[in-house]
Design an enzyme around this catalytic site. Sequence first.
Site, PDB file in Angstrom:
ATOM      1  N   GLY A  37      37.236  55.504  39.399  1.00 52.17           N
ATOM      2  CA  GLY A  37      37.348  55.028  38.003  1.00 52.17           C
ATOM      3  C   GLY A  37      37.666  53.552  37.892  1.00 52.17           C
ATOM      4  N   GLY A  38      38.006  52.906  39.029  1.00 51.63           N
ATOM      5  CA  GLY A  38      38.182  51.452  39.034  1.00 51.63           C
ATOM      6  C   GLY A  38      39.341  50.948  38.192  1.00 51.63           C
ATOM      7  N   GLY A  84      42.707  35.795  31.771  1.00 50.79           N
ATOM      8  CA  GLY A  84      41.351  36.109  32.194  1.00 50.79           C
ATOM      9  C   GLY A  84      41.318  36.832  33.528  1.00 50.79           C
ATOM     10  N   HIS A 132      30.665  59.283   1.104  1.00 51.06           N
ATOM     11  CA  HIS A 132      31.846  58.829   0.381  1.00 51.06           C
ATOM     12  C   HIS A 132      32.920  59.896   0.467  1.00 51.06           C
ATOM     13  CE1 HIS A 132      34.309  56.924  -2.658  1.00 51.06           C
ATOM     14  NE2 HIS A 132      34.429  58.107  -3.238  1.00 51.06           N
TER      15      HIS A 132
HETATM   16  P1  FAD Z   1      36.136  47.894  38.331  1.00 50.22           P
HETATM   17  O1  FAD Z   1      36.458  48.849  37.251  1.00 50.22           O
HETATM   18  O2  FAD Z   1      37.049  46.776  38.583  1.00 50.22           O
HETATM   19  O3  FAD Z   1      35.911  48.748  39.654  1.00 50.22           O
HETATM   20  C1  FAD Z   1      35.723  48.170  40.894  1.00 50.22           C
HETATM   21  C2  FAD Z   1      36.170  49.143  41.964  1.00 50.22           C
HETATM   22  O4  FAD Z   1      35.754  48.655  43.224  1.00 50.22           O
HETATM   23  C3  FAD Z   1      37.685  49.272  42.058  1.00 50.22           C
HETATM   24  O5  FAD Z   1      38.044  50.631  41.999  1.00 50.22           O
HETATM   25  C4  FAD Z   1      38.046  48.669  43.421  1.00 50.22           C
HETATM   26  O6  FAD Z   1      39.123  49.345  44.051  1.00 50.22           O
HETATM   27  C5  FAD Z   1      36.759  48.903  44.181  1.00 50.22           C
HETATM   28  N1  FAD Z   1      36.541  47.973  45.291  1.00 50.22           N
HETATM   29  C6  FAD Z   1      36.602  46.614  45.276  1.00 50.22           C
HETATM   30  N2  FAD Z   1      36.274  46.099  46.470  1.00 50.22           N
HETATM   31  C7  FAD Z   1      35.994  47.169  47.272  1.00 50.22           C
HETATM   32  C8  FAD Z   1      35.579  47.296  48.616  1.00 50.22           C
HETATM   33  N3  FAD Z   1      35.335  46.229  49.398  1.00 50.22           N
HETATM   34  N4  FAD Z   1      35.408  48.542  49.111  1.00 50.22           N
HETATM   35  C9  FAD Z   1      35.619  49.635  48.346  1.00 50.22           C
HETATM   36  N5  FAD Z   1      35.991  49.574  47.062  1.00 50.22           N
HETATM   37  C10 FAD Z   1      36.166  48.349  46.522  1.00 50.22           C
HETATM   38  N6  FAD Z   1      36.896  47.016  29.092  1.00 50.22           N
HETATM   39  C11 FAD Z   1      36.405  47.681  28.029  1.00 50.22           C
HETATM   40  O7  FAD Z   1      35.184  47.761  27.857  1.00 50.22           O
HETATM   41  N7  FAD Z   1      37.243  48.274  27.118  1.00 50.22           N
HETATM   42  C12 FAD Z   1      38.585  48.213  27.240  1.00 50.22           C
HETATM   43  O8  FAD Z   1      39.304  48.758  26.418  1.00 50.22           O
HETATM   44  C13 FAD Z   1      39.122  47.512  28.348  1.00 50.22           C
HETATM   45  N8  FAD Z   1      40.452  47.427  28.517  1.00 50.22           N
HETATM   46  C14 FAD Z   1      40.953  46.777  29.610  1.00 50.22           C
HETATM   47  C15 FAD Z   1      42.327  46.676  29.742  1.00 50.22           C
HETATM   48  C16 FAD Z   1      42.875  46.014  30.822  1.00 50.22           C
HETATM   49  C17 FAD Z   1      44.376  45.905  30.955  1.00 50.22           C
HETATM   50  C18 FAD Z   1      42.010  45.445  31.813  1.00 50.22           C
HETATM   51  C19 FAD Z   1      42.573  44.758  33.013  1.00 50.22           C
HETATM   52  C20 FAD Z   1      40.638  45.532  31.676  1.00 50.22           C
HETATM   53  C21 FAD Z   1      40.097  46.184  30.572  1.00 50.22           C
HETATM   54  N9  FAD Z   1      38.727  46.277  30.372  1.00 50.22           N
HETATM   55  C22 FAD Z   1      38.226  46.930  29.275  1.00 50.22           C
HETATM   56  C23 FAD Z   1      37.762  45.703  31.327  1.00 50.22           C
HETATM   57  C24 FAD Z   1      37.201  46.801  32.247  1.00 50.22           C
HETATM   58  O9  FAD Z   1      38.265  47.418  32.913  1.00 50.22           O
HETATM   59  C25 FAD Z   1      36.229  46.206  33.249  1.00 50.22           C
HETATM   60  O10 FAD Z   1      35.240  45.468  32.574  1.00 50.22           O
HETATM   61  C26 FAD Z   1      35.551  47.317  34.055  1.00 50.22           C
HETATM   62  O11 FAD Z   1      36.494  48.084  34.731  1.00 50.22           O
HETATM   63  C27 FAD Z   1      34.555  46.720  35.043  1.00 50.22           C
HETATM   64  O12 FAD Z   1      33.956  47.742  35.758  1.00 50.22           O
HETATM   65  P2  FAD Z   1      33.412  47.532  37.240  1.00 50.22           P
HETATM   66  O13 FAD Z   1      32.834  48.843  37.643  1.00 50.22           O
HETATM   67  O14 FAD Z   1      32.559  46.334  37.286  1.00 50.22           O
HETATM   68  O15 FAD Z   1      34.674  47.190  38.125  1.00 50.22           O
HETATM   69  P1  NAI Z   2      40.464  36.677  27.959  1.00 44.03           P
HETATM   70  O1  NAI Z   2      39.415  35.852  28.548  1.00 44.03           O
HETATM   71  O2  NAI Z   2      40.137  37.667  26.903  1.00 44.03           O
HETATM   72  O3  NAI Z   2      41.607  35.760  27.342  1.00 44.03           O
HETATM   73  C1  NAI Z   2      42.305  34.822  28.097  1.00 44.03           C
HETATM   74  C2  NAI Z   2      42.965  33.836  27.156  1.00 44.03           C
HETATM   75  O4  NAI Z   2      43.828  33.019  27.896  1.00 44.03           O
HETATM   76  C3  NAI Z   2      41.977  32.936  26.433  1.00 44.03           C
HETATM   77  O5  NAI Z   2      42.307  32.891  25.085  1.00 44.03           O
HETATM   78  C4  NAI Z   2      42.167  31.593  27.131  1.00 44.03           C
HETATM   79  O6  NAI Z   2      41.897  30.493  26.303  1.00 44.03           O
HETATM   80  C5  NAI Z   2      43.636  31.675  27.484  1.00 44.03           C
HETATM   81  N1  NAI Z   2      44.054  30.827  28.589  1.00 44.03           N
HETATM   82  C6  NAI Z   2      43.383  30.543  29.733  1.00 44.03           C
HETATM   83  N2  NAI Z   2      44.127  29.749  30.529  1.00 44.03           N
HETATM   84  C7  NAI Z   2      45.300  29.544  29.879  1.00 44.03           C
HETATM   85  C8  NAI Z   2      46.482  28.825  30.184  1.00 44.03           C
HETATM   86  N3  NAI Z   2      46.610  28.183  31.338  1.00 44.03           N
HETATM   87  N4  NAI Z   2      47.486  28.829  29.286  1.00 44.03           N
HETATM   88  C9  NAI Z   2      47.365  29.496  28.109  1.00 44.03           C
HETATM   89  N5  NAI Z   2      46.269  30.189  27.766  1.00 44.03           N
HETATM   90  C10 NAI Z   2      45.255  30.227  28.645  1.00 44.03           C
HETATM   91  O7  NAI Z   2      41.170  37.377  29.209  1.00 44.03           O
HETATM   92  P2  NAI Z   2      42.187  38.586  29.298  1.00 44.03           P
HETATM   93  O8  NAI Z   2      42.857  38.837  28.008  1.00 44.03           O
HETATM   94  O9  NAI Z   2      43.015  38.307  30.491  1.00 44.03           O
HETATM   95  O10 NAI Z   2      41.223  39.797  29.609  1.00 44.03           O
HETATM   96  C11 NAI Z   2      40.411  39.779  30.797  1.00 44.03           C
HETATM   97  C12 NAI Z   2      39.152  40.541  30.593  1.00 44.03           C
HETATM   98  O11 NAI Z   2      39.390  41.913  30.431  1.00 44.03           O
HETATM   99  C13 NAI Z   2      38.401  40.050  29.380  1.00 44.03           C
HETATM  100  O12 NAI Z   2      37.204  39.467  29.819  1.00 44.03           O
HETATM  101  C14 NAI Z   2      38.115  41.253  28.571  1.00 44.03           C
HETATM  102  O13 NAI Z   2      36.739  41.375  28.318  1.00 44.03           O
HETATM  103  C15 NAI Z   2      38.569  42.445  29.409  1.00 44.03           C
HETATM  104  N6  NAI Z   2      39.348  43.324  28.542  1.00 44.03           N
HETATM  105  C16 NAI Z   2      38.696  43.987  27.542  1.00 44.03           C
HETATM  106  C17 NAI Z   2      39.389  44.765  26.663  1.00 44.03           C
HETATM  107  C18 NAI Z   2      38.655  45.416  25.561  1.00 44.03           C
HETATM  108  O14 NAI Z   2      37.437  45.468  25.615  1.00 44.03           O
HETATM  109  N7  NAI Z   2      39.341  45.956  24.559  1.00 44.03           N
HETATM  110  C19 NAI Z   2      40.836  44.944  26.759  1.00 44.03           C
HETATM  111  C20 NAI Z   2      41.426  44.160  27.809  1.00 44.03           C
HETATM  112  C21 NAI Z   2      40.683  43.412  28.670  1.00 44.03           C
END
Ligand code: FAD
Ligand code: NAI
Length: 466
Positions: free
Chosen positions: A38-39, A272, A445
């Site tokens: 599930g990553g 980020g 509605h």
């Molecule tokens: P990942 O989910 O990062 O999966 C990569 C997997 O690869 C991991 O399990 C890792 O262990 C494995 N891996 C890495 N290197 C290796 C290796 N060499 N060998 C074997 N396994 C390896 N996105 C949304 O759309 N909606 C949200 O609400 C949302 N909320 C988020 C909240 C938080 C706090 C964070 C941090 C992110 C959130 N995101 C959200 C972003 C979302 O989690 C990512 O965009 C998404 O997980 C990316 O999917 P992926 O499959 O590319 O990678």
């Molecule tokens: P982000 O890219 O959304 O926001 C980072 C923020 O930090 C930006 O506003 C940027 O200007 C600011 N920033 C950068 N350097 C800084 C510094 N030195 N000091 C102060 N501010 C600074 O990144 P975030 O929130 O960490 O999320 C990472 C990724 O995870 C995003 O790309 C997002 O797509 C994904 N994610 C998606 C969610 C969703 O879809 N609901 C929920 C959480 C994460």
Amino acid sequence: MSYDLVVIGTGPGGYVCAIRAAQLGLKTAVVEKRPAHGGTCLNVGCIPSKALLHASEAFEEAKSHLKDLGISVGEPTLDLGKMMTFKQEGIDGNTKGVEFLLKKNKIDTFQGLGRIAAVGQVEVSGDDGSKQVLETRNIVIATGSDVTRLPGVEIDEKMVVSSEGALELPQVPKRLLVIGAGVIGLELGSVWRRLGSEVTVVEYLDRILPGMDGEVAKQFQRILGRQGFQFKLGTKVTTVERRNGVASVTIEPAAGGTSENLEADVVLVAIGRVPYTEGLGLEHVGVQKDNRGRIQTDEHFATNVTGIYAIGDVIDGPMLAHKAEDEGMAVAEILAGKAGHVNYDVIPSVVYTYPEVASVGKTEEELKEGGIAYNTGKFPFTANGRAKVNRTTEGFVKILADAKTDRVLGVHIVGPDAGNLIHETAIAMEFGASSEDIARTCHAHPTLNEAVREAALAVEKRAIHM
Ligand code: FAD
Ligand code: NAI
């Protein structure tokens, strides 16, 4: 062992890719280094954050809003440990679901670190020191992303945390300082504010949620301000020092100037994420990356090395789970000789705060920059019957349509249930709809979706309830 496809990483990109490939008859294996599939998304991202957003919203409802509905529950008390168990059960339910789906689709799973030993060979190193090599016609890299570090600010996941630590705090910090007013900062800032923290957000730019429509972001900032969020925009953090159990944070204007000191009990670094390719052996086989560390791919997700593909957070594009999933399906279809495709113009994006913020397509800023003439239709939730009766009237729907063709180019919503509302417009956009098409569609509605229809009517200045 020999496969048609080995996928490295079982996040939303990798596991979906593997399932689609197996559906299409490819002999498929996955390699994952985490104990659970599930990553980031299921283990430490989307799912746990949504569990805490849901639970903390219920807490705030019970505390502040239920009495307005004639419901007395007394002063609610927080059992944070129980809330964390609720979160963990949500994670486990989802990761077990993925395990079941991989098994159901007869996908071989290998736990360990995957490394591309050579073209057509993935070496798996188990935690116990064991090594095995999988032979494969194709490799899909789906290794995701990792937290961006702030130089000079050490993350210990206790006092200075990344999103991972912020999802597991053992107690509610009195003062939470968030670095970065992006999606993570505002979602997790909301969780802890609702549970009792004073939240200050320090953002380098002069706005919150960069990339989102500017008008929406401005309105959203006002709403968050009313909820108690403090914002320090156009400000950078220069140092974080630990002093007597307190974090002493030095900030200064982004453009330079007089510095100031803030104290916090917990600091969340949310500036980020960066692509994750450590230990993959890319240099060894010559897979090219760009100057931001992303694996370079063509429109078919192929890297410069034949037989090696990449998808999800590790390549260009928004770091979103559904973008990774769509790329996973597309690349599997391409490998099976079909026409896999992702429409990057219609990828919805949602911030799951209260109210939610949702967006699809172009922002006003992007249209202006591109010199594209557009008409705007806006409708406030204060004029929507359902929002009014529910007293969830903050926010609006904004539809941007091409001035010549009326084709919908972008939709931006801040308001109740925006994350669900956005999808009727995403589907409309996928079908190339005009704003008139949405306006002509009968909407039930009383629903919040009527605000979407009214915004479409407003493009031609004929909204009824405004
Ligand atoms: P990942 O989910 O990062 O999966 C990569 C997997 O690869 C991991 O399990 C890792 O262990 C494995 N891996 C890495 N290197 C290796 C290796 N060499 N060998 C074997 N396994 C390896 N996105 C949304 O759309 N909606 C949200 O609400 C949302 N909320 C988020 C909240 C938080 C706090 C964070 C941090 C992110 C959130 N995101 C959200 C972003 C979302 O989690 C990512 O965009 C998404 O997980 C990316 O999917 P992926 O499959 O590319 O990678
Ligand atoms: P982000 O890219 O959304 O926001 C980072 C923020 O930090 C930006 O506003 C940027 O200007 C600011 N920033 C950068 N350097 C800084 C510094 N030195 N000091 C102060 N501010 C600074 O990144 P975030 O929130 O960490 O999320 C990472 C990724 O995870 C995003 O790309 C997002 O797509 C994904 N994610 C998606 C969610 C969703 O879809 N609901 C929920 C959480 C994460």
